[in-house]
Design a protein around this motif. Structure first.
Motif, short mmCIF file in Angstrom:
data_model
loop_
_atom_site.label_atom_id
_atom_site.label_comp_id
_atom_site.label_asym_id
_atom_site.label_seq_id
_atom_site.Cartn_x
_atom_site.Cartn_y
_atom_site.Cartn_z
N SER A 23 0.83 -1.19 0.00
CA SER A 23 0.00 0.00 0.00
C SER A 23 0.87 1.25 0.00
O SER A 23 1.86 1.33 0.72
N ARG A 24 0.49 2.23 -0.80
CA ARG A 24 1.19 3.50 -0.85
C ARG A 24 2.67 3.36 -1.09
O ARG A 24 3.49 4.01 -0.47
N THR A 37 4.54 6.54 -2.01
CA THR A 37 4.90 7.42 -0.92
C THR A 37 6.20 6.96 -0.28
O THR A 37 7.08 7.74 0.03
N SER A 75 9.87 8.93 0.06
CA SER A 75 10.50 9.27 1.32
C SER A 75 11.83 8.55 1.46
O SER A 75 12.79 9.06 2.02
N ALA A 95 14.28 10.44 -0.42
CA ALA A 95 14.66 11.64 0.33
C ALA A 95 15.67 11.29 1.40
O ALA A 95 16.68 11.97 1.58
N PHE A 117 -5.08 10.13 11.95
CA PHE A 117 -5.36 9.78 10.55
C PHE A 117 -5.52 8.27 10.43
O PHE A 117 -6.47 7.76 9.85
N VAL A 127 -6.71 9.85 0.10
CA VAL A 127 -5.99 8.58 0.30
C VAL A 127 -6.97 7.41 0.20
O VAL A 127 -6.65 6.38 -0.39
N PHE A 158 0.07 -2.88 5.99
CA PHE A 158 0.50 -1.97 4.93
C PHE A 158 -0.10 -0.58 5.11
O PHE A 158 0.55 0.43 4.88
N SER A 159 -1.36 -0.55 5.51
CA SER A 159 -2.03 0.74 5.68
C SER A 159 -1.44 1.52 6.84
O SER A 159 -1.32 2.74 6.78
N ILE A 181 1.67 1.30 7.89
CA ILE A 181 2.96 1.81 7.42
C ILE A 181 2.72 3.02 6.51
O ILE A 181 3.37 4.06 6.65
N SER A 229 0.19 5.09 6.46
CA SER A 229 -0.28 6.26 7.20
C SER A 229 0.87 6.97 7.89
O SER A 229 0.98 8.19 7.85
N GLN A 232 3.81 7.03 7.03
CA GLN A 232 4.73 7.62 6.07
C GLN A 232 4.05 8.63 5.17
O GLN A 232 4.60 9.00 4.13
N LEU A 233 2.90 9.10 5.55
CA LEU A 233 2.16 10.07 4.76
C LEU A 233 3.06 11.24 4.36
O LEU A 233 3.68 11.86 5.22
N PHE A 234 3.16 11.50 3.07
CA PHE A 234 4.05 12.57 2.63
C PHE A 234 3.56 13.24 1.35
O PHE A 234 3.35 14.45 1.32
N ASN A 235 3.35 12.44 0.30
CA ASN A 235 3.01 13.01 -1.01
C ASN A 235 1.81 13.93 -0.97
O ASN A 235 1.87 15.06 -1.44
N GLU A 236 0.71 13.41 -0.41
CA GLU A 236 -0.55 14.16 -0.46
C GLU A 236 -0.44 15.51 0.26
O GLU A 236 -0.69 16.54 -0.34
N ASN A 253 7.17 12.49 8.30
CA ASN A 253 8.01 12.46 7.11
C ASN A 253 8.31 13.85 6.59
O ASN A 253 9.42 14.16 6.18
N TYR A 294 11.89 15.72 6.29
CA TYR A 294 12.27 16.30 5.01
C TYR A 294 12.69 17.76 5.18
O TYR A 294 13.74 18.19 4.72
#
Lengths: 447, 314
Positions: A2-3, A6, A10, A13, B95, B183, B239-240, B242, B244, B246-250, B269, B273
């Protein structure tokens, strides 16, 4: 997974961050490049130019292209590679990493005045006094010159400058019979009148912009950042700051500011379609107007910046860049040859002809520059207003030695004032505290 | 599903009769190393080296004034006392607690609906639900961002044309919810596919037996389908989690649309950054990344343990 995208981003990065540090470790031990710190006279610079060589320049300033081709025509043995390594922050990150790596450092780099102290402090830039550049002082206007000096050291030569002025849409002011404001009180009145007459029109847009805020405080006589070597004082509650926050808070509270972020497509659209009535910004703006807000051609005019006291003439700098020679450059003498050509000699004139706003007194006072009329501004001789502003910049201002980062975290604290969760004066104090905290973790002595 | 691994009870570890003399055995051990060396080299370089290097970095501190110095675990102490870090962690935890159950719930419902074979054009439906996963996250966020816009986007148009005043989805109070919506839209299809493929491997004989016993659809779902795909549920949940954390792009893309609602430490994240790329605090950033990694591992592990315990109890 999943994701996974993303995660890839990261991870990349993190790897980049790790890499740049790996390079740091190598960089610190390597030598400082070919040139030693000895004095170099003008004749030596000239002979280096005649001998030739390759130069790499990192800059995003578009007018440099013509300068490079003219320069190569004059000195055929010098090959200049002009690289756009990103605008502003992106370029600084790349430059910082290259400097730490000790490889891939350009011979010349464009650095904005506000970012210069950060590089100077890291001893990343060549002190141009070696080449006797200090004697050029009288060629440049005071504001930009202050921007490139730090104590006795001289870390670059000014490329352009941004004395502030009031850009206003004359058709709106005429239509609603509002006088062009000369003081900030009048500016507030004009904001109320215009927005009341047509709720779709705002006096200007602002969602929190560190560069604008610091320039406004500068004009109001505030000196929030004071630097003495490694000792730093941050005071975002001084009287100059208070002057600005009191006025601007009213504009925020009465919802007189359009919630459009600067430099967005929407913002250009607003400048073009008559929904933004004014813009207080640096003298480099005219080229942006005629280039990106074409719909409003003929409608805009330029006036001096509104004043805090009636009859005053104070203004501030907003933006503007210098050209520097990184300390790691192995061809500092040759690089200085180009630097001088591009900023003080023929290159400066070439750039002004293409629309850059000069930092050189000779260009600022030249008849052809002053008398140039701009069709976009209804034939107004805009440079007369702007070059007068260049002589009225309030002295004694300085930026933080870590202003790049400070501006980057500005929205975290001051953003709250624009969403109603805080007030401007409180939010600026929160920003001050965040700056202080960063400063002390970086080893500065905070007062 | 995971029980098969335990069935192998051959006593490998114990010495057997007729073992060769000591010298030969030690030589043979080295031959084995030769076989795994290529794998070990790649594994060390690609997986272990970055982690070890990050840990190494996190033990130093480089400053603008004073240069680089060894500080031991100071960076970690700072992270644990860092309000901004905890704020961002709390935000992704919230989240996680709200978005993940909703997303997995919808995915499960869709998977069960398709698996029921009662849908018309089930394949088309399946593809349509899965399609958003094929849209790059950056594009998806921009697309939603434009719809959220209260001045220029869909929300703005609705307000203007219907005379409503909908709350601004990009305001600080609602922005996390808006991101959760993006998401969910992106990953429902992906999770649906995991569940659906798990549902497809259930032997048909079980359904026939259930039918003979007179079980209804709900009964089949609760007694056959859900227990059978528990493994898939646990995997999707991990997976979800992980994802969550690592939430970054959105949020990073939305930052330009909602600059005052999404700060530099919106998620852990983004914080790491910002610290390393604009703050030049690589060492501290490495410490943040490692603490975050450990937190994620612990939570994923707890979920896995719980999931498996229930499975073995079932």
């Amino acid at each position: 997974m999943s994701r996974s995208r993303t995660r890839h981003v990261s991870r990349a990065a993190a790897l980049l961050a790790a890499l740049s540090l790996a390079l740091t470790a190598c960089g610190s031990s390597s030598s400082q490049g070919g040139d030693s710190g000895e004095k170099v006279d003008a004749a030596a610079v000239e002979s280096a130019l005649q001998a030739g060589g390759d130069l790499t320049v990192w800059a995003w300033e578009p007018t440099l292209k013509k300068v490079v081709s003219d320069f190569q025509a004059k000195y055929p043995k010098v090959h200049v590679k002009l690289v756009n390594a990103g605008t502003g922050n992106d370029q600084y990150t790349a430059l910082q990493n290259a400097i730490k790596a000790g490889s891939g450092v350009p011979d010349l780099a464009q650095v904005e005045y506000y970012a210069l102290p950060q590089f100077a402090l890291g001893k990343s830039l060549t002190d141009l006094n070696r080449f006797g550049a200090g004697s050029l002082k009288s060629s440049f206007t005071t504001g930009p010159w202050t921007g490139v000096t730090s104590g006795d050291a001289l870390y670059g030569l000014p490329m352009d400058s941004g004395p502030m002025a009031l850009f206003y849409n004359k058709t709106i002011f005429d239509k609603y019979d509002v006088a062009v404001p000369t003081t900030w009180e009048q500016y507030l009145e004009a904001a109320r009148k215009i927005h009341k007459a047509d709720p779709k029109i705002y006096i200007t847009s602002d969602t929190g912009d560190a560069g604008f805020t610091t320039s406004m405080i500068w004009q109001a006589g505030g000196k929030p950042f004071q630097v003495q070597g490694t000792s730093v004082k941050v005071d975002l509650a001084d009287s100059g700051t208070a002057r600005f926050t009191q006025l601007w808070q009213k504009l925020i509270d009465e919802k007189l500011l359009s919630p459009i972020t600067g430099w967005s497509d929407e913002w250009y659209k607003g400048l073009g379609d008559g929904s933004l009535a004014t813009l207080v910004t640096g003298a480099w703006m005219p080229a942006n107007f005629s280039g990106a807000a074409t719909a409003a051609s003929g409608q805009w005019r330029v006036a001096p910046m509104p004043q805090w006291t009636a009859g005053g003439t104070a203004t501030a700098e907003n933006g503007g860049s210098s050209l520097t020679v990184p300390a790691a450059s192995r061809k500092a003498t040759l690089a200085y040859g180009f630097l001088r050509y591009a900023t003080a000699d023929a290159g400066a004139t070439t750039r002004v002809e293409q629309g850059a706003f000069p930092a050189t007194t000779a260009d600022l006072t030249s008849e052809s520059f002053l008398n140039k009329s701009f069709p976009y501004f209804g034939g107004q001789q805009v440079n007369k207003v702007l070059s007068e502003a260049a002589t009225q910049v309030v002295s004694g201002w300085s930026y933080l030695p870590f202003q790049v980062y400070a501006n980057n975290i500005y929205k975290d604290t001051v953003g709250k004032a624009y969403t109603g969760a805080s007030t401007l004066s409180k939010a600026l104090v929160a920003w001050q505290d965040a700056c202080k905290e960063y400063g002390s973790t970086q080893g500065f002595t905070l007062q | 599903m995971t029980a098969t691994a335990q069935s192998d009870s051959h006593p490998r570890g114990k010495p057997r009769a007729g073992d060769p003399p000591h010298r030969t055995r030690s030589r043979r051990r080295w031959v084995g190393v030769g076989f795994i060396a290529p794998f070990l080299a790649v594994f060390t370089l690609v997986f272990l080296a970055p982690i070890v290097y990050s840990i190494y970095l996190s033990l130093f501190r480089e400053r603008l004034i004073g240069g680089n110095s060894f500080v031991g675990f100071d960076n970690y102490v700072d992270v644990l006392n860092d309000d901004q870090f905890w704020t961002s962690l709390a935000r992704v935890a919230l989240f996680l607690a709200v978005q993940v159950p909703i997303m997995l719930g919808i995915a499960l419902a869709v998977a069960l609906a398709i698996d029921s074979r009662r849908l018309y054009a089930a394949n088309l439906f399946r593809i349509t639900v899965f399609l958003p996963y094929a849209v790059p996250a950056v594009v998806a966020t921009l697309m939603w961002g434009f719809m959220y816009g209260s001045r220029f986007g869909l929300v703005g148009s609705i307000n203007e044309n219907l005379g409503l005043s909908l709350p601004n989805p990009l305001s600080p109070d609602l922005v996390l919810l808006s991101i959760g919506n993006i998401v969910t839209w992106e990953f429902v299809g992906y999770n649906m596919l995991i569940f659906y493929s798990a549902l497809r491997v259930i032997p048909l004989s079980l359904y026939e037996a259930a039918e003979i016993d007179g079980a209804g659809q709900w009964r089949i779902i609760s007694a056959i389908k859900l227990p059978a795909i528990r493994g898939a549920l646990v995997v999707a949940t991990i997976f979800s989690i992980i994802g969550s954390f690592q939430l970054f792009n959105e949020p990073s893309v939305m930052q330009s649309l909602a600059p005052n609602a999404i700060g530099t430490y919106f998620t852990p994240n983004m914080y790491a950054y910002s610290l390393s790329f604009s703050g030049q605090q690589y060492n501290y950033s490495a410490a943040v990344a490692i603490v975050m990694g450990i937190v994620t591992m612990i939570i994923a592990y707890v979920v896995q343990l719980r999931g498996l315990r229930r499975e073995s109890a079932a």
